[in-house]
Design a protein around this motif. Sequence first.
Motif, PDB file in Angstrom:
ATOM      1  N   ASN A  38      30.351 -70.728   9.254  1.00  2.57           N
ATOM      2  CA  ASN A  38      29.478 -71.808   8.770  1.00  2.57           C
ATOM      3  C   ASN A  38      28.177 -71.922   9.557  1.00  2.57           C
ATOM      4  O   ASN A  38      27.847 -72.993  10.062  1.00  2.57           O
ATOM      5  N   SER A  40      24.273 -72.329  10.554  1.00  2.00           N
ATOM      6  CA  SER A  40      23.141 -73.087  10.019  1.00  2.00           C
ATOM      7  C   SER A  40      21.910 -72.178  10.005  1.00  2.00           C
ATOM      8  O   SER A  40      21.868 -71.145  10.684  1.00  2.00           O
ATOM      9  N   TYR A  41      20.906 -72.595   9.259  1.00  5.64           N
ATOM     10  CA  TYR A  41      19.642 -71.859   9.215  1.00  5.64           C
ATOM     11  C   TYR A  41      19.064 -71.721  10.621  1.00  5.64           C
ATOM     12  O   TYR A  41      18.609 -70.646  11.015  1.00  5.64           O
ATOM     13  N   GLU A 139      21.686 -74.127   3.424  1.00  8.15           N
ATOM     14  CA  GLU A 139      21.512 -75.552   3.193  1.00  8.15           C
ATOM     15  C   GLU A 139      20.753 -75.792   1.877  1.00  8.15           C
ATOM     16  O   GLU A 139      20.007 -74.936   1.417  1.00  8.15           O
TER      17      GLU A 139
END
Length: 171
Positions: A38, A40-41, A139
Motif C-alpha cells: 500500500n 503512497s505517491y 490516490e
Amino acid sequence: MEKATFAGGCFWCMVTPFDQWEGIHQVISGYTGGHVENPSYEEVKTGSTGHYEAVEIQYDPTIIPYRKLLELYWPQIDPTDDGGQFHDRGDQYRTAIFFHTEKQKQEAIQSKINIENSKKFQKPIVTEILPAGRFYPAEANHQNYHKKNPREYNEDRKKSGRDEFIKEYWR
C-alpha cells in the motif's frame, strides 16, 4: 475482461493513449513491482519502495486485442532510457511491460524484438518484460489527472520533452 499493465514514466501521461479506445473499460494509475505494501505517491516518489509508476488497463480483448495495446504503448516511451523517462528521473519512472498471462508475455517479447529489429534506435532497448504482481491504485487525485487538472497536466507534459521525443522517433 482482461488486464494489461504498463510502466512508462509518469503515470499521468500513460492514461491518455489508452482511455479513448473502444474496448478499454478503465485505466487506473498506480504502483507495481515494489516491496512496500500500500505505498503512497510520496513514498513511491522517493524511489525507495521499488515500485514503478504504472497504469493497469481493464479491457475487452474481443474488441481491442493485447497486441493493439502494445502498439499503443511503445510510441509513448523512450525504450532506451533505463534511468526514468524524460524529465522524470529515478527507478520509479522506468519502463516495463507487466504480463498477466503467458500469451501476453509472448506477445510482449515479440513486440520488443520488433522494436529492436526496426533499428529505430541506436541504443539498446531496455524496457523490461516482467510478470505482473500486486497493483496498488494511486490516490484519487492521481486518477484521470489529465481531466481533473488539464492546465497542470498540459504544462507538465509540455516541459517533460515527451511529445518532442514521440514526434522525432515515433511519428
